[in-house]
Design a protein around this motif. Sequence first.
Motif, PDB file in Angstrom:
ATOM      1  N   SER A  44     -29.095  74.181 -55.313  1.00  0.00           N
ATOM      2  CA  SER A  44     -28.114  72.907 -55.378  1.00  0.00           C
ATOM      3  C   SER A  44     -26.744  73.125 -54.978  1.00  0.00           C
ATOM      4  O   SER A  44     -25.888  72.324 -54.926  1.00  0.00           O
ATOM      5  N   LEU A  45     -26.263  74.464 -55.662  1.00  0.00           N
ATOM      6  CA  LEU A  45     -24.975  75.003 -55.026  1.00  0.00           C
ATOM      7  C   LEU A  45     -24.740  74.898 -53.433  1.00  0.00           C
ATOM      8  O   LEU A  45     -23.723  74.483 -52.921  1.00  0.00           O
ATOM      9  N   SER A  46     -25.699  75.280 -52.808  1.00  0.00           N
ATOM     10  CA  SER A  46     -25.558  75.334 -51.332  1.00  0.00           C
ATOM     11  C   SER A  46     -25.624  73.897 -50.522  1.00  0.00           C
ATOM     12  O   SER A  46     -24.901  73.864 -49.638  1.00  0.00           O
ATOM     13  N   VAL A 254     -37.128  69.888 -64.199  1.00  0.00           N
ATOM     14  CA  VAL A 254     -37.036  69.285 -63.042  1.00  0.00           C
ATOM     15  C   VAL A 254     -35.769  68.804 -62.701  1.00  0.00           C
ATOM     16  O   VAL A 254     -34.946  69.156 -61.719  1.00  0.00           O
ATOM     17  N   GLY A 255     -35.078  68.009 -63.733  1.00  0.00           N
ATOM     18  CA  GLY A 255     -33.876  67.463 -63.535  1.00  0.00           C
ATOM     19  C   GLY A 255     -33.909  66.010 -62.587  1.00  0.00           C
ATOM     20  O   GLY A 255     -33.062  65.899 -61.794  1.00  0.00           O
ATOM     21  N   GLY A 279     -30.082  68.107 -62.685  1.00  0.00           N
ATOM     22  CA  GLY A 279     -30.192  66.984 -61.557  1.00  0.00           C
ATOM     23  C   GLY A 279     -28.698  66.675 -61.270  1.00  0.00           C
ATOM     24  O   GLY A 279     -28.159  67.482 -61.445  1.00  0.00           O
ATOM     25  N   GLY A 280     -28.890  65.571 -60.367  1.00  0.00           N
ATOM     26  CA  GLY A 280     -27.559  65.155 -60.007  1.00  0.00           C
ATOM     27  C   GLY A 280     -27.230  63.932 -60.179  1.00  0.00           C
ATOM     28  O   GLY A 280     -27.703  63.288 -61.314  1.00  0.00           O
ATOM     29  N   GLN A 281     -26.197  63.513 -60.230  1.00  0.00           N
ATOM     30  CA  GLN A 281     -25.431  62.332 -60.602  1.00  0.00           C
ATOM     31  C   GLN A 281     -26.205  61.048 -60.171  1.00  0.00           C
ATOM     32  O   GLN A 281     -25.969  60.069 -61.055  1.00  0.00           O
ATOM     33  N   ASP A 282     -26.959  61.234 -59.282  1.00  0.00           N
ATOM     34  CA  ASP A 282     -27.617  59.888 -58.676  1.00  0.00           C
ATOM     35  C   ASP A 282     -28.928  59.644 -59.497  1.00  0.00           C
ATOM     36  O   ASP A 282     -29.493  58.658 -59.132  1.00  0.00           O
ATOM     37  N   GLN A 283     -29.080  60.645 -60.491  1.00  0.00           N
ATOM     38  CA  GLN A 283     -30.432  60.434 -61.178  1.00  0.00           C
ATOM     39  C   GLN A 283     -30.072  59.685 -62.582  1.00  0.00           C
ATOM     40  O   GLN A 283     -29.623  60.378 -63.641  1.00  0.00           O
ATOM     41  N   GLN A 284     -30.534  58.445 -62.617  1.00  0.00           N
ATOM     42  CA  GLN A 284     -30.103  57.630 -63.700  1.00  0.00           C
ATOM     43  C   GLN A 284     -31.257  57.355 -64.555  1.00  0.00           C
ATOM     44  O   GLN A 284     -32.277  56.859 -64.134  1.00  0.00           O
ATOM     45  N   VAL A 285     -31.219  57.555 -65.771  1.00  0.00           N
ATOM     46  CA  VAL A 285     -32.366  57.371 -66.787  1.00  0.00           C
ATOM     47  C   VAL A 285     -32.155  56.171 -67.581  1.00  0.00           C
ATOM     48  O   VAL A 285     -31.151  56.112 -68.151  1.00  0.00           O
ATOM     49  N   THR A 286     -33.025  55.253 -67.692  1.00  0.00           N
ATOM     50  CA  THR A 286     -32.799  53.944 -68.461  1.00  0.00           C
ATOM     51  C   THR A 286     -33.781  53.930 -69.593  1.00  0.00           C
ATOM     52  O   THR A 286     -34.825  54.493 -69.666  1.00  0.00           O
TER      53      THR A 286
END
Length: 359
Positions: A44-46, A254-255, A279-286
Motif C-alpha cells: 500500500s505504501l509502494s 482485509v480492509g 483499506g483505502g479512502q475509496d472503501q466506503q461502508v454504509t
Amino acid sequence: MVRAAVLPAVNAPLEIAEIQLPDPGPGQVRVKLAAAGVCHSDLSLSNGTLKQPVPAVLGHEGAGTVTAVGDGVTHLAPGDPVVLNWAPSCGDCHFCGLGEVWLCANSAAAAAKPYATRADGSELYPGLGTAVFAEETVVAANAALPLPAGVPLTEAALLGCAVLTGWGAVHHSAQVRAGESVVVFGVGGVGLATLQAARIAGAGPIVAVDVSPAKEELARAAGATDFLVAADDTAKSIRKLTGGIGADVALECVGRADTIRTAWSSTRRGGRTTVVGVGGQDQQVTFSALELFYFGRTLAGCVYGNSDPAKDLPVIAEHVRSGALDLSGLVTERIGLEGIPAAFDAMLAGKGGRALIVF
Ligand SMILES: [Zn+2]
Ligand SMILES: [Zn+2]
C-alpha cells in the motif's frame, strides 16, 4: 554500503541498490537485520494507497542485532537482539499520556525525515521509520525493542507487525474471552496471527473466511475450526456455524468495504467487529440507522493491535516459548530482497501467508 530494496517513486518498480547509512546519531541505533516480513502495508505504501515520502526503503516488520548505538542510548548495546517497532511512542503527547501509545501523535516523525543516501548522494526516506528492506538500518532507539530470550531471531521479525497486530486485535481491541465464537476475514500474515491469538484466547468456534480455498490448510493449522470460501451468503453461513445467532466477534483483516460490511453482519446482536485491515479512502461502508439501533453491535478500528509493544512483547514471547504461538506457521515463503515484487504480486492474487526476507 549495504544492499537495500529502494522504491524510487510511488508505483515505480523496486530497485536493488547499495545505500549509504550514517553512523547512529544521538538517540539512535544501527541494526543488522536478520529477517524482514513483507506486509500488505508495504504494498500500500509502494502504490500510494498509504502516504510515504519517496525515494524510500520500505519494510517495517523486522528483527536483527544492534551493531552500534548513538549518544544517550543506555537500554541497548551492540550485540543485543531487537524487534523493530514501526510506531514508537514519544511518552509526551496527549495519547501517550492516556496510555494509548499506539495512537502516539509523534510516532510517524522518523518516516518524514531522510535517513540514508543512495550512491549518487541523493537522500532516502525510511519506510514507516524502520526501513527494514535492507541489510542494515538506523532507527530511533525507542523503535528497537529488546527481543525476549527464547524466540528465534529470524522468525522474531513477524512479531514487529503481523503478530503484535493480530494478538492485539484479539486481546486488546475485541477483548475475546474463552468460549466466544470468532470469525476472521482474510487469511494472510495478520489473519493467521489473529487466528492463533484467538486459539490462545480459548475462543471457539473459530471460523476463517478467505476468497482462496487454498488457504484452508493454513487457516486450520493456525486454529480455525471451520473454513469458508467467501461468497454472497457468507454472513448466513457464519450464523449457521454459530447456532443461528451470529459470531460474538468478527475480525476483518482485509480492509475492504464489502468484507467490513459482511463481518459486521455476521456478528450476533451486540457482537463486536474489529477492523484490522488497512483499506483505502475509496472503501466506503454504509449502515442504516435502523440496523445500527436494532443490532446494538459495535464496530471498532484498531491501530497496531491497540498494543503497547513494550508490554505485549514479553507476553507474546512466553507463548512462543511454550509452543502455543507458532511463528514459523505464519511464513509461507523465505525469500531474498529480489523476491519482494513477487511477494507483492502474490498478495494481490490473494495467495500465501507471510513472505519472509532472510538476510
Ligand atoms: Zn505491517
Ligand atoms: Zn506520544
